[in-house]
Design an enzyme around this catalytic site. Sequence first.
Site, PDB file in Angstrom:
ATOM      1  N   LYS A  14       0.819  -1.212   0.000  1.00  0.00           N
ATOM      2  CA  LYS A  14       0.000   0.000   0.000  1.00  0.00           C
ATOM      3  C   LYS A  14       0.857   1.268   0.000  1.00  0.00           C
ATOM      4  CE  LYS A  14      -2.620   0.441   3.600  1.00  0.00           C
ATOM      5  NZ  LYS A  14      -2.130   1.644   4.297  1.00  0.00           N
ATOM      6  N   ARG A  86     -10.076   3.763   9.335  1.00  0.00           N
ATOM      7  CA  ARG A  86      -9.807   2.363   9.652  1.00  0.00           C
ATOM      8  C   ARG A  86     -11.066   1.605  10.054  1.00  0.00           C
ATOM      9  NH1 ARG A  86      -4.406   1.088  10.274  1.00  0.00           N
ATOM     10  NH2 ARG A  86      -2.959   2.855  10.407  1.00  0.00           N
ATOM     11  N   ARG A 125      11.102  -8.923   4.817  1.00  0.00           N
ATOM     12  CA  ARG A 125      11.625  -7.575   4.620  1.00  0.00           C
ATOM     13  C   ARG A 125      12.976  -7.384   5.293  1.00  0.00           C
ATOM     14  NH1 ARG A 125       6.094  -4.096   5.297  1.00  0.00           N
ATOM     15  NH2 ARG A 125       6.235  -4.866   7.440  1.00  0.00           N
ATOM     16  N   ARG A 158      13.290  -5.520  10.952  1.00  0.00           N
ATOM     17  CA  ARG A 158      12.556  -4.847  12.012  1.00  0.00           C
ATOM     18  C   ARG A 158      12.102  -5.863  13.051  1.00  0.00           C
ATOM     19  NH1 ARG A 158       7.972  -1.137   9.319  1.00  0.00           N
ATOM     20  NH2 ARG A 158       6.798  -2.524  10.714  1.00  0.00           N
ATOM     21  N   ARG A 169      -1.086  -8.851  13.228  1.00  0.00           N
ATOM     22  CA  ARG A 169      -1.416  -7.626  12.511  1.00  0.00           C
ATOM     23  C   ARG A 169      -2.472  -7.869  11.449  1.00  0.00           C
ATOM     24  NH1 ARG A 169       4.086  -5.531  10.300  1.00  0.00           N
ATOM     25  NH2 ARG A 169       2.776  -3.899   9.405  1.00  0.00           N
TER      26      ARG A 169
END
Length: 222
Positions: A14, A86, A125, A158, A169
């Site tokens: 996104k 949201r 990632r 991360r 999530r």
Amino acid sequence: MTDIVLIGPPGVGKGTQALVLADRAGLTHLASGDLLRASIRDETVLGLLAKTYVDSGRLVPDELVVDMMVDRMLSAGDTLLDGFPRTVAQAEELEERLGRVRRRIDAAVLLTAPRLTLIRRIVGRRSCRACQAQYNTYFAPSRVEGICDACGGELVTRSDDNATTAQLRLEVYDNQTAPLVEHYRAAGVLREIDGTGDPDEVAGRIAASLSVAAAEPKVGPP
């Protein structure tokens, strides 16, 4: 005026598509999290009020978040909303506020991808500690594992990019956003886009879907 909402789960790309779409369509990219942090940093009236909630560990109320978004939208012209709304409650409040100034949500773009793809995008990632170049061990690995192609720096992960956190999530996203998606679908402004594949291909799909947006229903009062 043109106001577009961009929706998508973690890992769907996104952020990348928001920048591309904003640039191509001449929209001001408004990310709710960035806007909140900037308002607090700049000590705006709304930012100082939001800071009292953040400092005490409380969620910033929907009404205050909507105030900040609408305030920025009115000064920005055509906008792309990223990370907001949201929830259905936020969407309804936003529509009511925009209706006061004769503006509406023109389209809600939903980016989708298979669950496994989303998890791999998150847990794979890697970023360079030195130059911040981005990689993914599944889809775009560096030539040498753990080493940045651009500067030779160390690639790091991360702390929240792990399978357990990724699943959590995604579950939070599903619970919060599924009703929002149906809200925009019922209003006739939802554009559901396959978010897999090359970023340029995804951008092309978004552009094609929005080419007919002007002729479709819009969210808000007539």
